[in-house]
Design an enzyme around this catalytic site. Structure first.
Site, short mmCIF file in Angstrom:
data_model
loop_
_atom_site.label_atom_id
_atom_site.label_comp_id
_atom_site.label_asym_id
_atom_site.label_seq_id
_atom_site.Cartn_x
_atom_site.Cartn_y
_atom_site.Cartn_z
N CYS A 65 0.84 -1.21 0.00
CA CYS A 65 0.00 0.00 0.00
C CYS A 65 0.87 1.25 0.00
O CYS A 65 1.56 1.54 0.98
CB CYS A 65 -0.91 -0.05 1.23
SG CYS A 65 -1.82 1.47 1.57
N CYS A 68 0.13 3.78 2.76
CA CYS A 68 0.60 3.24 4.04
C CYS A 68 2.10 3.53 4.20
O CYS A 68 2.55 3.92 5.28
CB CYS A 68 0.37 1.73 4.12
SG CYS A 68 -1.35 1.23 4.02
#
Length: 144
Positions: A65, A68
């Site tokens: 991600c 993230c």
């Protein structure tokens, strides 16, 4: 019991701190509050949340991600800036899907703020550092 080695930001001493510790970790050499950023698994998550005397910011993330990964250095800096008053716990949703299911996470990154073992606020999606600090401060102010 699992533990992490945390380097003191003041004197660079390396300190072993149990993940399940309940107080404020301090450097064994200079007694400075240590930044507390750890990885939690499904096996340790509930104990960490239930026993912490400090508010906990849980980051639910995955290595694939992009947002993230963008938030990760901000959370690391928060753990340094708020050493002794905040604990940052990272949970990889790919390795611990039960934790994300238990928390009802539908998108990542999701940050969940706990105090006294109870969820007090939630932020879905990446935020810039200043916005994340404002969210954290306002959420903690409501709790007090």
């Amino acid at each position: 019991m699992t533990a992490n080695v945390i380097e003191c930001t003041a004197c660079s001493a390396r300190n072993r701190v149990a993940d399940e510790a309940t107080g404020r970790p301090r450097c064994g050499k200079c007694h400075t509050d240590l930044p507390w950023l750890i990885e939690a698994s499904a096996a340790t998550f509930d104990t960490i949340i239930a026993t912490s005397a400090l508010p906990i910011l849980v980051d639910l993330w995955a290595p694939w991600c992009g947002p993230c990964r963008a938030v990760a250095p901000i959370l690391h800096q928060l753990s340094v800036d708020r050493a002794g008053s905040l604990r940052v716990v990272k949970v990889n949703v790919d390795e611990s899907p039960g934790v994300s299911a238990e928390l009802g996470v539908q998108g990542i990154p999701t940050m969940v703020l706990f105090a006294g073992g109870v969820e007090i606020s939630r932020q879905v999606g990446a935020l810039p550092a200043d916005a994340l600090r404002r969210w954290l401060d306002s959420s903690l102010a409501v709790k007090r």
